[in-house]
Design a protein around this motif. Sequence first.
Motif, PDB file in Angstrom:
ATOM      1  N   UNK A  70     -29.995  -8.065  26.207  1.00  0.00           N
ATOM      2  CA  UNK A  70     -29.601  -8.397  24.839  1.00  0.00           C
ATOM      3  C   UNK A  70     -28.849  -7.239  24.194  1.00  0.00           C
ATOM      4  N   UNK A  71     -29.350  -6.045  24.376  1.00  0.00           N
ATOM      5  CA  UNK A  71     -28.702  -4.873  23.769  1.00  0.00           C
ATOM      6  C   UNK A  71     -27.335  -4.610  24.389  1.00  0.00           C
ATOM      7  N   UNK A  72     -27.255  -4.651  25.713  1.00  0.00           N
ATOM      8  CA  UNK A  72     -25.983  -4.397  26.408  1.00  0.00           C
ATOM      9  C   UNK A  72     -24.956  -5.471  26.051  1.00  0.00           C
ATOM     10  N   UNK A  73     -25.361  -6.721  26.082  1.00  0.00           N
ATOM     11  CA  UNK A  73     -24.442  -7.807  25.759  1.00  0.00           C
ATOM     12  C   UNK A  73     -24.021  -7.749  24.297  1.00  0.00           C
ATOM     13  N   UNK A  74     -24.952  -7.370  23.414  1.00  0.00           N
ATOM     14  CA  UNK A  74     -24.619  -7.242  21.998  1.00  0.00           C
ATOM     15  C   UNK A  74     -23.560  -6.176  21.769  1.00  0.00           C
ATOM     16  N   UNK A  75     -23.737  -5.028  22.402  1.00  0.00           N
ATOM     17  CA  UNK A  75     -22.747  -3.949  22.278  1.00  0.00           C
ATOM     18  C   UNK A  75     -21.408  -4.395  22.861  1.00  0.00           C
ATOM     19  N   UNK A  76     -21.454  -5.078  23.998  1.00  0.00           N
ATOM     20  CA  UNK A  76     -20.209  -5.568  24.624  1.00  0.00           C
ATOM     21  C   UNK A  76     -19.469  -6.545  23.723  1.00  0.00           C
ATOM     22  N   UNK A  77     -20.209  -7.289  22.896  1.00  0.00           N
ATOM     23  CA  UNK A  77     -19.591  -8.252  21.984  1.00  0.00           C
ATOM     24  C   UNK A  77     -19.178  -7.608  20.662  1.00  0.00           C
ATOM     25  N   UNK A  78     -19.435  -6.300  20.521  1.00  0.00           N
ATOM     26  CA  UNK A  78     -19.020  -5.595  19.316  1.00  0.00           C
ATOM     27  C   UNK A  78     -20.094  -5.486  18.247  1.00  0.00           C
ATOM     28  N   UNK A  79     -21.326  -5.822  18.595  1.00  0.00           N
ATOM     29  CA  UNK A  79     -22.436  -5.742  17.641  1.00  0.00           C
ATOM     30  C   UNK A  79     -23.261  -4.491  17.935  1.00  0.00           C
ATOM     31  N   UNK A  80     -22.790  -3.345  17.472  1.00  0.00           N
ATOM     32  CA  UNK A  80     -23.447  -2.075  17.760  1.00  0.00           C
ATOM     33  C   UNK A  80     -24.651  -1.828  16.867  1.00  0.00           C
ATOM     34  N   UNK A  81     -24.668  -2.426  15.685  1.00  0.00           N
ATOM     35  CA  UNK A  81     -25.727  -2.199  14.710  1.00  0.00           C
ATOM     36  C   UNK A  81     -26.916  -3.115  14.978  1.00  0.00           C
ATOM     37  N   UNK A  82     -28.110  -2.559  14.918  1.00  0.00           N
ATOM     38  CA  UNK A  82     -29.316  -3.370  15.136  1.00  0.00           C
ATOM     39  C   UNK A  82     -29.448  -4.479  14.103  1.00  0.00           C
ATOM     40  N   UNK A  83     -28.986  -4.248  12.883  1.00  0.00           N
ATOM     41  CA  UNK A  83     -29.093  -5.257  11.829  1.00  0.00           C
ATOM     42  C   UNK A  83     -28.415  -6.564  12.225  1.00  0.00           C
ATOM     43  N   UNK A  84     -27.373  -6.496  13.042  1.00  0.00           N
ATOM     44  CA  UNK A  84     -26.670  -7.704  13.496  1.00  0.00           C
ATOM     45  C   UNK A  84     -27.599  -8.637  14.263  1.00  0.00           C
ATOM     46  N   UNK A  85     -28.602  -8.079  14.902  1.00  0.00           N
ATOM     47  CA  UNK A  85     -29.467  -8.880  15.760  1.00  0.00           C
ATOM     48  C   UNK A  85     -30.445  -9.763  14.986  1.00  0.00           C
ATOM     49  N   UNK A  86     -30.575  -9.550  13.685  1.00  0.00           N
ATOM     50  CA  UNK A  86     -31.399 -10.464  12.892  1.00  0.00           C
ATOM     51  C   UNK A  86     -30.767 -11.851  12.863  1.00  0.00           C
ATOM     52  N   UNK A  87     -29.449 -11.919  12.831  1.00  0.00           N
ATOM     53  CA  UNK A  87     -28.753 -13.210  12.897  1.00  0.00           C
ATOM     54  C   UNK A  87     -28.488 -13.616  14.350  1.00  0.00           C
TER      55      UNK A  87
END
Length: 115
Positions: A70-87
């Motif tokens: 989840x973290x690696x894929x999130x960063x790859x998609x441009x979501x570096x901030x943890x706050x993005x993961x709430x949505x």
Amino acid sequence: MVPEKLTFSPLSRRQIEADFSGGHITSDAGLLLLREVDKQHRLTRRLAAVLHDPRSPEQVRHKLDTLVRQRVFGVAAGYEDFNDHEALRYDQALQTALGEEDTLAGKSTLCRVEQ
């Protein structure tokens, strides 16, 4: 020539395809390509295997390899901030890319694991 439809490996009963005629659209479809590469090379699984997980197994809701993915894929998609993961924890494109059908981990869980 661009094909009209691309088919990816399924997630349980969820068929995954790229259809260029419209319908449900996501800007994160590149995650599906990353998913296929990760499945072939097991990159995130190998990374999770070398990390120590001090959590109590009976209290674990999200497995370490899923959190790493989840973290690696999130960063790859441009979501570096943890706050993005709430949505993002409810995002079907990310859930599908991770191979999960349920809600993903939130920012607090990801932050604790990364620390």
